[in-house]
Design a protein around this motif. Structure first.
Motif, short mmCIF file in Angstrom:
data_model
loop_
_atom_site.label_atom_id
_atom_site.label_comp_id
_atom_site.label_asym_id
_atom_site.label_seq_id
_atom_site.Cartn_x
_atom_site.Cartn_y
_atom_site.Cartn_z
N PHE A 68 48.91 48.81 38.38
CA PHE A 68 49.41 49.22 39.69
C PHE A 68 48.72 48.44 40.80
O PHE A 68 47.52 48.20 40.73
CB PHE A 68 49.06 50.68 39.95
CG PHE A 68 49.85 51.69 39.19
CD1 PHE A 68 51.21 51.80 39.39
CD2 PHE A 68 49.22 52.57 38.32
CE1 PHE A 68 51.93 52.78 38.72
CE2 PHE A 68 49.94 53.54 37.65
CZ PHE A 68 51.30 53.64 37.85
N TYR A 104 39.06 29.84 43.88
CA TYR A 104 38.47 28.54 43.55
C TYR A 104 39.23 27.83 42.42
O TYR A 104 39.72 28.49 41.51
CB TYR A 104 37.00 28.71 43.15
CG TYR A 104 36.16 29.02 44.37
CD1 TYR A 104 35.64 28.00 45.15
CD2 TYR A 104 35.94 30.33 44.78
CE1 TYR A 104 34.91 28.27 46.30
CE2 TYR A 104 35.22 30.61 45.93
CZ TYR A 104 34.71 29.58 46.68
OH TYR A 104 34.01 29.85 47.82
N TYR A 105 39.29 26.52 42.51
CA TYR A 105 39.92 25.72 41.45
C TYR A 105 39.03 24.53 41.11
O TYR A 105 38.45 23.91 42.02
CB TYR A 105 41.33 25.25 41.89
CG TYR A 105 42.23 26.46 42.02
CD1 TYR A 105 42.88 26.97 40.91
CD2 TYR A 105 42.31 27.16 43.23
CE1 TYR A 105 43.63 28.13 40.99
CE2 TYR A 105 43.05 28.33 43.32
CZ TYR A 105 43.71 28.81 42.19
OH TYR A 105 44.42 29.97 42.27
N GLU A 117 49.92 33.01 37.53
CA GLU A 117 49.70 34.36 36.99
C GLU A 117 50.96 35.18 37.24
O GLU A 117 51.23 35.61 38.36
CB GLU A 117 48.51 35.02 37.69
CG GLU A 117 47.19 34.30 37.52
CD GLU A 117 46.65 34.38 36.11
OE1 GLU A 117 47.05 35.29 35.37
OE2 GLU A 117 45.82 33.53 35.75
N THR A 158 47.66 33.67 44.80
CA THR A 158 47.58 32.25 45.16
C THR A 158 48.50 31.38 44.30
O THR A 158 49.16 30.47 44.79
CB THR A 158 46.13 31.75 45.00
OG1 THR A 158 45.27 32.78 45.46
CG2 THR A 158 45.89 30.47 45.74
N THR A 159 48.50 31.69 43.00
CA THR A 159 49.22 30.78 42.10
C THR A 159 50.74 30.89 42.33
O THR A 159 51.45 29.88 42.20
CB THR A 159 48.85 31.08 40.64
OG1 THR A 159 48.92 32.49 40.41
CG2 THR A 159 47.45 30.60 40.35
P1 FAD Z 1 44.97 37.13 41.85
O1 FAD Z 1 45.84 37.66 42.89
O2 FAD Z 1 43.56 36.85 42.17
O3 FAD Z 1 45.05 38.05 40.58
C1 FAD Z 1 44.12 37.91 39.54
C2 FAD Z 1 44.69 38.50 38.29
O4 FAD Z 1 44.99 39.87 38.49
C3 FAD Z 1 45.99 37.84 37.86
O5 FAD Z 1 45.95 37.62 36.48
C4 FAD Z 1 47.04 38.86 38.19
O6 FAD Z 1 48.15 38.78 37.32
C5 FAD Z 1 46.27 40.15 37.98
N1 FAD Z 1 46.83 41.27 38.75
C6 FAD Z 1 47.64 41.23 39.83
N2 FAD Z 1 47.93 42.47 40.23
C7 FAD Z 1 47.28 43.30 39.41
C8 FAD Z 1 47.16 44.71 39.32
N3 FAD Z 1 47.77 45.49 40.18
N4 FAD Z 1 46.39 45.25 38.36
C9 FAD Z 1 45.74 44.46 37.49
N5 FAD Z 1 45.81 43.12 37.51
C10 FAD Z 1 46.56 42.55 38.46
N6 FAD Z 1 42.38 28.80 37.69
C11 FAD Z 1 43.22 27.80 37.34
O7 FAD Z 1 44.41 28.05 37.08
N7 FAD Z 1 42.79 26.49 37.27
C12 FAD Z 1 41.51 26.14 37.55
O8 FAD Z 1 41.15 24.96 37.47
C13 FAD Z 1 40.60 27.17 37.93
N8 FAD Z 1 39.31 26.89 38.21
C14 FAD Z 1 38.47 27.90 38.58
C15 FAD Z 1 37.14 27.59 38.88
C16 FAD Z 1 36.27 28.58 39.25
C17 FAD Z 1 34.85 28.25 39.58
C18 FAD Z 1 36.75 29.91 39.35
C19 FAD Z 1 35.81 31.02 39.78
C20 FAD Z 1 38.04 30.23 39.06
C21 FAD Z 1 38.92 29.23 38.67
N9 FAD Z 1 40.25 29.53 38.40
C22 FAD Z 1 41.10 28.52 38.01
C23 FAD Z 1 40.81 30.89 38.58
C24 FAD Z 1 41.38 31.00 40.01
O9 FAD Z 1 40.32 30.99 40.95
C25 FAD Z 1 42.18 32.27 40.26
O10 FAD Z 1 41.41 33.37 39.87
C26 FAD Z 1 43.49 32.31 39.52
O11 FAD Z 1 44.27 31.19 39.85
C27 FAD Z 1 44.29 33.57 39.88
O12 FAD Z 1 44.44 33.61 41.27
P2 FAD Z 1 45.67 34.37 41.95
O13 FAD Z 1 45.35 34.52 43.40
O14 FAD Z 1 46.95 33.76 41.59
O15 FAD Z 1 45.59 35.79 41.25
#
Ligand code: FAD
Length: 687
Positions: A406, A440-441, A461, A478-479
């Motif tokens: 949720f 971060y990426y 994601e 972000t993704t």
């Molecule tokens: P977010 O919005 O942060 O969500 C995180 C996760 O939570 C997702 O899996 C999402 O599906 C899940 N989620 C969403 N809603 C809910 C909910 N209600 N309940 C439970 N779960 C939920 N990523 C890469 O792809 N490539 C890289 O090279 C990379 N390098 C990184 C390097 C470092 C040093 C770090 C710390 C992270 C790296 N990451 C990398 C990961 C990246 O920073 C992000 O965490 C990732 O892309 C997900 O971000 P987002 O904003 O799309 O997801």
């Protein structure tokens, strides 16, 4: 020495430039009210003086790298204040001097929240704090009582190293710890529960230590909240990442309209996205290659660094949040700190709509804690009891709430059977919902080949909600934003595509148009060995391959620009399901050709029909003799990607390879790997 007219002219110009530069910085500090300048309004940096000036009776300090410990420290401070009527000062160690800490009033306890970054290091902003700690003598802090909580990741050798280091130095200075030393482990995904468990016991300890009486939690805002006329002028933020980007802010842009730096984690650069590419061929998974253009920003990066992307929320989630809480997006509001120690969380005045879209993290896993605090606004007894019961029951919460993925708005509607939560005050949400953090990426380009352009490799994601499909897919902020940009930029038909959520790509006042996002670069220790003849072993399944693409491009540049470079073996273990998610599939053969015989990629496929699942650690075992030989030759080891499973499996595989190769016990092999890690020969970039 004689100067001619030209020399004098040059001198004058230089002197003027220096003066202008210095003034510029001063002016900047005066004009911009971004986070860093809002931190302290008092002239003093002396922590005790500020505490006394503001009549505070409890001190919470945090050292945060990505915002996690800041977030928890603030939650902790808020709850302490509300439960025990304490006047809590909660501040970033970066903004204060601690030399006079031993002058702290006798009945004040310090709660410390510390994140670990890199190889057991304190966050960048804690540099002076750490220096102060290191010069303490026994007895210096004999009168100080403190609590300690660390944020770390058990995958790393130096698990919670920063908090442990701080704890050791404090205890050597004879400060007295109250309660248990709390540790949160992101590696096992239990940060929130680790914190809640520790907090419950520490509240009992603090009650004893300070003879506190608990009262019913009543939310009191830390800010003076006011609503302004609904007129959007140039001083109202519409979601600009910092106030420097508000129109008409002097010195934000030069005459050509270019943004003025310096750019860092408190001042992101709004970078044009010059190129994007879909890297996967499958219909249900996506991975986006994105190229940010940093030219003209003066931002430098090195191969192996990270870049942070500042996202915003999608239309669908913004609309749901606004609707569930009965908010009016157009309302313009302001927050003023109630005292000198408070920091405004995001640029204000702003509108509720902009805050929900840009400044609050409205999606993602929910903390049990919010249920107990939000219940204060609920009058219906059954709902109130349900919220309180769930907030106290870790197992029921995991089963009934966490497992359903949720978002906050969804869970509240679910619990209230669809009745809106428009009785919850907006200012409560501003302080309770976590604030949006950059993601971060690992940079997948090389600073030798792409000096001005940073590439990232982001897996999107997006998966169907396994237990509550009606809520729609579970999406990352972000993704999916990057994918929306990619599809729009490449003119793919978004309506027909599987885009689960949609964003305002123009951003506040068109700041992100066309195709721009705020970013900042963060240095890492993930570096190639300086001697190219040193062999390297790289393990990077999935997007873990990102920095290795940068490494290999770096080596290609080296051999093409210098003669007679002798490269050691560059062995990369890559893992994917099948050819559909084989990242940069088309590039690797070319790299191998250019690094003739030196670079080799071993691919582990985990989902080929009719074939056994192969993961990187299996492929490594198949090449164990060669890996052992490379290690004996002084190879550097690099691991990148998933912290939870892969990094630990790979570590275990290296233990096996070493113990078999050297005929030693696993414990002895573990000691060897430990020294590799301390000496920077075994490097991890895992998340
Ligand atoms: P977010 O919005 O942060 O969500 C995180 C996760 O939570 C997702 O899996 C999402 O599906 C899940 N989620 C969403 N809603 C809910 C909910 N209600 N309940 C439970 N779960 C939920 N990523 C890469 O792809 N490539 C890289 O090279 C990379 N390098 C990184 C390097 C470092 C040093 C770090 C710390 C992270 C790296 N990451 C990398 C990961 C990246 O920073 C992000 O965490 C990732 O892309 C997900 O971000 P987002 O904003 O799309 O997801």
């Amino acid at each position: 020495i004689k100067f001619d007219k030209l020399d004098i002219g040059v001198f004058c110009a230089l002197a003027l430039a220096v003066v202008a530069y210095l003034q510029l910085d001063k002016l900047r500090a005066l004009i911009f009210s971004d986070d860093s300048s809002l931190a302290v309004h008092s002239d003093s940096r002396d922590i005790v003086e500020v505490l006394k000036e503001n009549k505070k009776d409890f001190l919470v300090i945090y050292a945060s790298q990505t915002g996690t410990s800041e977030d928890y420290a603030k939650k902790f401070a808020k709850e302490l204040a509300q439960k025990f009527s304490l006047n809590v000062m909660c501040v970033d160690v970066e903004n204060y001097d601690f030399e006079n800490l031993n002058m702290l009033p006798e009945n004040v306890i310090v709660s410390i929240f510390i994140s670990t970054y890199g190889e057991g290091d304190l966050p960048d902003g804690a540099f002076q704090f750490e220096e102060w700690l290191q010069y303490l003598n026994p007895g210096d802090l004999a009168n100080i009582r403190y609590t300690m909580f660390g944020f770390g990741n058990s995958t790393y050798e130096f698990y919670n190293g920063a908090a442990k280091k701080t704890e050791k130095l404090l205890s050597e200075a004879e400060a007295k710890r109250v309660g248990s030393f709390g540790l949160a482990d992101d590696g096992s995904g239990s940060t929130d529960e680790d914190y809640l468990g520790w907090k419950e016991s520490i509240f009992e300890d603090l009650k004893d230590a300070l003879a506190l009486h608990e009262r019913e939690v009543v939310f009191e805002s830390s800010y003076d909240y006011s609503e302004l006329p609904k007129e959007v002028n140039n001083s109202i933020s519409l979601g600009e990442p910092i106030t420097a980007y508000l129109p008409g802010t002097p010195l934000s842009y030069n005459d050509d309209g270019k943004q003025l730096g310096p750019f860092d984690s408190t001042h992101p650069y709004v970078a044009p996205i010059v190129n994007t590419r879909e890297l996967m061929k499958s219909s249900d998974r996506n991975c986006i290659h994105v190229e940010f253009d940093l030219s003209g920003s003066n931002i430098k990066y090195s191969t192996g660094d990270h870049i942070a992307v500042w996202p915003s929320n999608p239309d669908e989630k913004v609309a749901k949040f606004i609707s569930v809480f009965g908010l009016d997006s157009e309302t313009v509001f302001d927050l003023k700190p109630k005292d000198n120690t408070m920091k405004i969380p995001f640029p204000v005045p702003t509108t509720i709509g902009a805050a929900v879209r840009h400044y609050l993290q409205i999606s993602g896993p929910i903390s049990r804690q919010i249920f107990s605090s939000i219940s204060q606004y609920v009058s219906e007894t059954a709902l109130k009891d349900k919220l309180n019961a769930l907030s106290k029951d870790k197992v029921a919460f995991a089963e009934q709430i966490t497992s359903k993925y949720f978002d906050l708005a969804d869970v509240l509607l679910y619990l209230s059977n669809g009745v809106k939560w428009d009785f919850v005050p907006w200012v409560y949400l501003v302080e309770t919902v976590p604030h949006m953090q950059p993601r971060y990426y690992s940079i997948s380009s090389s600073s030798s080949t792409e000096k001005q352009t940073v590439h990232i490799t982001a897996v999107v994601e997006n998966f169907p909600n396994p237990t509550a499909p009606a809520l729609g897919p579970v999406t990352g902020v972000t993704t999916n934003l990057l994918r929306h940009i990619h599809l729009t930029k490449t003119n793919e038909d978004i309506a027909k595509s599987t885009l689960p959520v949609h964003y305002d790509l123009n951003g506040p006042r068109g700041l992100f148009s066309p195709y721009k996002l705020p970013v900042h670069v963060r240095r890492s220790t993930f570096r190639l060995p300086s001697n190219p003849a040193t062999p390297i072993i790289m393990i990077g399944p999935g997007t873990g391959v990102a920095p290795f693409r940068g490494f290999i491009r770096e080596r290609i540049k080296l051999v093409s620009s210098q003669e007679n470079v002798s490269l050691g073996k560059h062995l990369l273990f890559y893992g994917c399901r099948n050819d559909d998610d084989f990242l940069y599939h088309d590039e690797w053969p070319d790299y191998a050709k250019k690094l003739d015989g030196v670079f080799e990629m071993v691919v582990a496929y985990s989902r080929i029909p009719g074939k056994p699942k192969v993961y990187v650690q299996h492929s490594m075992m198949e090449r164990k003799a060669e890996l052992y030989e490379l290690i004996e030759k002084g190879a550097f080891i690099y691991v990148c990607g998933d912290a939870k499973g892969m990094a630990q499996d790979v570590h275990k595989t290296f233990l096996d390879i070493l113990s078999q190769g050297k005929d030693i016990t696993t414990e002895e092999a573990s000691e060897i790997l430990k020294t590799f890690k301390t000496s920077g020969k075994y490097l991890e970039d895992v998340w």
